[in-house]
Scaffold this active site. Structure first.
Site, short mmCIF file in Angstrom:
data_model
loop_
_atom_site.label_atom_id
_atom_site.label_comp_id
_atom_site.label_asym_id
_atom_site.label_seq_id
_atom_site.Cartn_x
_atom_site.Cartn_y
_atom_site.Cartn_z
N CYS A 147 0.88 -1.22 0.21
CA CYS A 147 0.14 -0.05 0.09
C CYS A 147 0.81 1.45 0.10
O CYS A 147 1.81 1.46 0.74
CB CYS A 147 -0.72 -0.11 0.99
N CYS A 160 -0.81 3.87 -6.37
CA CYS A 160 -1.87 3.20 -5.68
C CYS A 160 -2.00 1.79 -6.02
O CYS A 160 -2.29 1.67 -7.53
CB CYS A 160 -2.91 3.97 -5.60
N1 DGL Z 1 -3.84 0.45 -2.04
C1 DGL Z 1 -3.67 1.62 -1.27
C2 DGL Z 1 -2.38 2.41 -1.77
O1 DGL Z 1 -1.58 1.80 -2.66
C3 DGL Z 1 -4.26 2.36 -0.50
C4 DGL Z 1 -5.79 3.05 -1.03
C5 DGL Z 1 -6.67 3.60 -0.05
O2 DGL Z 1 -6.95 2.62 0.77
O3 DGL Z 1 -6.92 4.83 0.07
O4 DGL Z 1 -2.24 3.59 -1.56
#
Ligand code: DGL
Length: 258
Positions: A72, A183
């Site tokens: 993440c 993301c």
């Molecule tokens: N998958 C996440 C990232 O790479 C989190 C996105 C989220 O929960 O806003 O930032």
């Protein structure tokens, strides 16, 4: 070492990392935490993101993981420094691939699509300044509603396409020649992104370099799993059941309080 590799994300996004990592490491056991009760992280405060990330790490350590992968960008850019101060096992995060994009661009215009808290983070700002070349322009765009739509899984393609056009056309008009996916959720809609941007724009994600780094850390710490028994890949979620759109048969999907 048979202990599992621990991975977490706010939801389904990090599955895109796991998908490639499980191929690279066919002997390894995995535990993936999808903290989807608290999704999205991207609009939360830094304090909240740190606290949720700590909670996820605590659970993965309780479940005997030998290494933690933060799949993440939002959690990595806001919490990895703090986590490394308090956690003894290796932690690897994922960040937008600014450096490869800066090396790649010929038009000196780079687009980046990421969450609000990734783009606003100190770590992103520092990386940007560290790699900054004066004549390169970075065009940032917050992905706002995309994470929620991807989590739902049932999104009509046309809906996502319209949102992407709204976000990406201004960058295309600024002559970007590469687009950073900052993301992990966005990896799941790469095909739709490819339909929205012209073919000459390169999409940069950091899955391959991060997975290479994970392999190298496992080797240098001598914690690779040498046993060739049938491995397990457990996916735990703590909110609504995860959309099956992104899941493999090999995954053992369960609800868990964490
Ligand atoms: N998958 C996440 C990232 O790479 C989190 C996105 C989220 O929960 O806003 O930032």
């Amino acid at each position: 070492m048979k202990n599992p590799i621990g991975i977490f994300d706010s939801g389904i996004g990090g599955i895109s990392i796991l998908k490639k990592l499980k191929q690279l490491l066919p002997n390894e056991n995995f535990i993936y935490l999808a903290d989807n009760r608290n999704c999205p992280y991207g609009s939360k405060s830094k304090k909240e993101i740190i606290s949720l990330s700590k909670k996820n790490c605590k659970k993965l350590i309780e479940l005997n993981c030998k290494i933690i992968i933060i799949a993440c960008n939002t959690s990595t850019t806001n919490s990895i420094k703090k986590l490394r101060e308090i956690i003894d096992i290796p932690i690897i995060g994922i960040e937008p691939g600014l450096k490869p994009a800066i090396h790649y661009t010929k038009t000196k215009n780079i687009g980046i699509l990421a969450t609000e808290k990734t783009l606003g983070s100190k770590l992103f700002f520092e990386t940007l300044n560290h790699n900054r070349i004066d004549d390169i322009h970075i065009h940032e765009q917050i992905g706002y509603e995309l994470v929620n739509l991807i989590e739902e899984g049932s999104h009509p393609k046309q809906n996502i396409q319209e949102i992407l056009e709204k976000y990406l056309v201004p960058m295309i008009n600024k002559k970007i020649d590469c687009l950073l996916l900052g993301c992990t959720h966005y990896n799941h809609i790469k095909d739709i992104i490819k339909e929205v941007i012209p073919g000459h724009i390169k999409i940069v994600d950091t899955i391959a370099p991060v997975n290479k780094r994970i392999l190298s850390i496992l080797k240098s710490n001598n914690i690779l799993n040498k046993y060739t028994h049938k491995r397990t890949i457990k996916i735990f979620y703590n909110g609504k059941k995860l959309s099956s759109n992104y899941l493999d048969q090999e995954y053992d999907l369960r609800y868990l309080e964490f």
